[in-house]
Scaffold this motif. Structure first.
Motif, PDB file in Angstrom:
ATOM      1  N   PRO A  74       0.812  -1.221   0.000  1.00 17.96           N
ATOM      2  CA  PRO A  74       0.000   0.000   0.000  1.00 17.96           C
ATOM      3  C   PRO A  74       0.845   1.270   0.000  1.00 17.96           C
ATOM      4  N   LEU A  75       2.142   1.129   0.234  1.00 20.85           N
ATOM      5  CA  LEU A  75       3.013   2.297   0.157  1.00 20.85           C
ATOM      6  C   LEU A  75       2.997   2.909  -1.236  1.00 20.85           C
ATOM      7  N   PHE A  76       2.786   2.093  -2.254  1.00 21.30           N
ATOM      8  CA  PHE A  76       2.708   2.612  -3.624  1.00 21.30           C
ATOM      9  C   PHE A  76       1.514   3.553  -3.745  1.00 21.30           C
ATOM     10  N   ALA A  77       0.368   3.135  -3.215  1.00 24.62           N
ATOM     11  CA  ALA A  77      -0.809   3.995  -3.228  1.00 24.62           C
ATOM     12  C   ALA A  77      -0.577   5.251  -2.402  1.00 24.62           C
ATOM     13  N   GLY A  78       0.176   5.123  -1.308  1.00 25.08           N
ATOM     14  CA  GLY A  78       0.498   6.288  -0.494  1.00 25.08           C
ATOM     15  C   GLY A  78       1.326   7.305  -1.261  1.00 25.08           C
ATOM     16  N   ALA A  79       2.280   6.818  -2.059  1.00 26.04           N
ATOM     17  CA  ALA A  79       3.079   7.727  -2.885  1.00 26.04           C
ATOM     18  C   ALA A  79       2.207   8.394  -3.938  1.00 26.04           C
ATOM     19  N   LEU A  80       1.292   7.627  -4.513  1.00 30.54           N
ATOM     20  CA  LEU A  80       0.379   8.203  -5.504  1.00 30.54           C
ATOM     21  C   LEU A  80      -0.497   9.275  -4.861  1.00 30.54           C
ATOM     22  N   LEU A  81      -0.885   9.065  -3.607  1.00 29.52           N
ATOM     23  CA  LEU A  81      -1.684  10.072  -2.904  1.00 29.52           C
ATOM     24  C   LEU A  81      -0.930  11.397  -2.827  1.00 29.52           C
ATOM     25  N   ARG A  82       0.383  11.353  -2.599  1.00 31.10           N
ATOM     26  CA  ARG A  82       1.148  12.599  -2.542  1.00 31.10           C
ATOM     27  C   ARG A  82       1.115  13.320  -3.888  1.00 31.10           C
ATOM     28  N   VAL A  83       1.186  12.554  -4.979  1.00 31.81           N
ATOM     29  CA  VAL A  83       1.068  13.162  -6.307  1.00 31.81           C
ATOM     30  C   VAL A  83      -0.317  13.784  -6.471  1.00 31.81           C
ATOM     31  N   ILE A  84      -1.345  13.071  -6.049  1.00 27.52           N
ATOM     32  CA  ILE A  84      -2.721  13.578  -6.149  1.00 27.52           C
ATOM     33  C   ILE A  84      -2.872  14.880  -5.378  1.00 27.52           C
ATOM     34  N   GLU A  85      -2.339  14.920  -4.176  1.00 29.71           N
ATOM     35  CA  GLU A  85      -2.481  16.122  -3.345  1.00 29.71           C
ATOM     36  C   GLU A  85      -1.755  17.311  -3.969  1.00 29.71           C
ATOM     37  N   ARG A  86      -0.573  17.082  -4.531  1.00 23.44           N
ATOM     38  CA  ARG A  86       0.167  18.166  -5.176  1.00 23.44           C
ATOM     39  C   ARG A  86      -0.562  18.647  -6.421  1.00 23.44           C
ATOM     40  N   LEU A  87      -1.077  17.707  -7.188  1.00 23.46           N
ATOM     41  CA  LEU A  87      -1.800  18.074  -8.401  1.00 23.46           C
ATOM     42  C   LEU A  87      -3.093  18.808  -8.061  1.00 23.46           C
ATOM     43  N   ASP A  88      -3.786  18.352  -7.034  1.00 27.79           N
ATOM     44  CA  ASP A  88      -5.016  19.002  -6.600  1.00 27.79           C
ATOM     45  C   ASP A  88      -4.752  20.460  -6.236  1.00 27.79           C
ATOM     46  N   ALA A  89      -3.660  20.696  -5.523  1.00 24.94           N
ATOM     47  CA  ALA A  89      -3.311  22.075  -5.159  1.00 24.94           C
ATOM     48  C   ALA A  89      -2.986  22.901  -6.397  1.00 24.94           C
ATOM     49  N   ALA A  90      -2.250  22.328  -7.347  1.00 27.00           N
ATOM     50  CA  ALA A  90      -1.888  23.047  -8.568  1.00 27.00           C
ATOM     51  C   ALA A  90      -3.109  23.376  -9.412  1.00 27.00           C
ATOM     52  N   LEU A  91      -4.132  22.540  -9.324  1.00 26.60           N
ATOM     53  CA  LEU A  91      -5.371  22.769 -10.075  1.00 26.60           C
ATOM     54  C   LEU A  91      -6.310  23.738  -9.361  1.00 26.60           C
ATOM     55  N   GLY A  92      -5.930  24.195  -8.187  1.00 27.97           N
ATOM     56  CA  GLY A  92      -6.780  25.098  -7.438  1.00 27.97           C
ATOM     57  C   GLY A  92      -7.897  24.404  -6.692  1.00 27.97           C
ATOM     58  N   ARG A  93      -7.687  23.139  -6.358  1.00 27.78           N
ATOM     59  CA  ARG A  93      -8.667  22.322  -5.634  1.00 27.78           C
ATOM     60  C   ARG A  93     -10.045  22.388  -6.295  1.00 27.78           C
ATOM     61  N   PRO A  94     -10.152  21.775  -7.464  1.00 30.30           N
ATOM     62  CA  PRO A  94     -11.415  21.846  -8.210  1.00 30.30           C
ATOM     63  C   PRO A  94     -12.560  21.150  -7.485  1.00 30.30           C
ATOM     64  N   LYS A  95     -13.775  21.496  -7.886  1.00 24.97           N
ATOM     65  CA  LYS A  95     -14.969  20.911  -7.271  1.00 24.97           C
ATOM     66  C   LYS A  95     -14.969  19.401  -7.430  1.00 24.97           C
ATOM     67  N   THR A  96     -14.523  18.932  -8.602  1.00 21.41           N
ATOM     68  CA  THR A  96     -14.405  17.499  -8.858  1.00 21.41           C
ATOM     69  C   THR A  96     -13.007  17.197  -9.361  1.00 21.41           C
ATOM     70  N   PHE A  97     -12.336  16.266  -8.713  1.00 17.76           N
ATOM     71  CA  PHE A  97     -11.003  15.817  -9.115  1.00 17.76           C
ATOM     72  C   PHE A  97     -11.153  14.398  -9.655  1.00 17.76           C
ATOM     73  N   ASP A  98     -10.866  14.222 -10.944  1.00 20.42           N
ATOM     74  CA  ASP A  98     -10.985  12.900 -11.569  1.00 20.42           C
ATOM     75  C   ASP A  98      -9.721  12.092 -11.319  1.00 20.42           C
TER      76      ASP A  98
END
Length: 326
Positions: A40-64
């Motif tokens: 599950p550490l792989f998914a944890g690393a992916l979560l960090r990418v998701i969080e960084r991308l979410d911030a760069a996108l301005g935390r959109p209403k829906t994140f696909d």
């Protein structure tokens, strides 16, 4: 049985009626081990990418969050358990897979056979492209490039018609020189089409592969069954896979990209495989054992002779690339 080209043979063996990836019984994870299944550490690393991308996108209403080649939904299932509250409410998970929807999969994970359009968020493909069917070309005794044909029942190969112009064009750019060539343009097209579905966000391909200066002269086509490497007989009984020409796939998209080994990407995301300090064993033995198990899982993910040698190919679309991965 009449011999056919490898691309058609792989398509039938993997995705045809009763094919390896569409049959209702059994799961691909029973036959081969990916980073998703390793820890599950792989998914944890992916979560960090998701969080960084979410911030760069301005935390959109829906994140696909779109997982192409989702298997039985294992990655999305694990990521869902890790998402923090606000992000969990905004993430829309989509599994793209040709197999039927697994029983018991969280209803919050949507299931479909094709990549959705107008994605705002992250598209991820973990060991998908290596299963995109391709043709193989080899030279005859006179040095002419000809398609390799295969008997689906036995795996016996013969040389067929001359290579197509599209194959020769791809070879001239991406796989020059003598030897057996795995024609990669179907993978290039598949990845470019998938990334084209992103309106704003990023795409991440994780797979085993090679670059132009290190193409294997004998190719990489092989099979897997029950956790063991087997001859690649395209009869539907085993996985049939070939390494990905990663630089060709990257160039096909036409946008800036990052291409790094998994061990480097994961270390940049905080997974280093370091053993916990021995002092912890004296002060908190249970915590020490948990940390030791996590270190073992991390070591497998970054092993340079194993999963750590896989490639991470990262494209950003409409957001600054430097804010994303590394």
């Amino acid at each position: 049985m009449t011999a056919i080209g490898w691309r058609l043979a792989m398509q039938a063996a993997l995705y045809g009626s009763g094919g390896f990836f569409v049959r209702p019984s059994g799961a691909p994870a029973e036959h081969f081990r990916t980073s998703v299944h390793a820890s599950p550490l792989f998914a944890g690393a992916l979560l960090r990418v998701i969080e960084r991308l979410d911030a760069a996108l301005g935390r959109p209403k829906t994140f696909d969050l779109v997982d192409v080649g989702a298997g039985r939904g294992e990655l999305l299932t694990t990521v869902r358990t890790l998402l923090p509250g606000d992000l969990a409410e905004r993430v829309r998970m989509v599994a793209v897979e040709v197999a039927p929807r697994p029983d018991g999969l969280d209803r919050a994970i949507r299931w479909r056979r094709d990549v959705p359009e107008n994605i705002t968020g992250l598209l991820v493909a973990t060991e998908w492209l290596d299963n995109v069917p391709l043709d193989i070309v080899d030279a005859d005794e006179e040095g002419r490039h000809r398609k390799v044909l295969v008997d689906r029942a036995t795996g016996t190969e013969t040389l067929g018609a001359p290579a197509d112009p599209a194959d020769l064009f791809w070879m001239s750019r991406w796989w020059p020189g003598p030897g057996r060539v795995e024609i990669g343009w179907p993978r290039d097209t598949a990845w470019a089409d998938a990334v084209d579905s992103i309106r704003r966000g990023a795409a991440l391909c994780v797979d085993y592969g090679h670059r132009r200066d290190e193409r294997p002269p004998l190719g990489t086509l092989t099979g897997f069954r029950d956790g063991r490497q087997v001859p690649p007989v395209p009869d539907g009984s085993c996985d049939v896979t070939a390494h990905v020409a990663m630089d060709a796939v990257a160039a096909a998209v036409g946008t800036p990209y990052t291409l790094v080994r998994q061990r480097d990407a994961l270390k940049a995301l905080g997974i280093d495989g370091a053993r916990p300090p021995l002092d912890l064993a004296r002060t908190d033995p249970a915590a020490y054992l948990r940390a030791l198990a996590a270190a073992g899982s991390a070591a497998e993910l970054i092993d340079p002779a194993g999963l750590g040698s896989h490639w991470w190919l990262f494209h950003s679309i409409g957001v600054p690339s430097e804010t994303m991965l590394l």
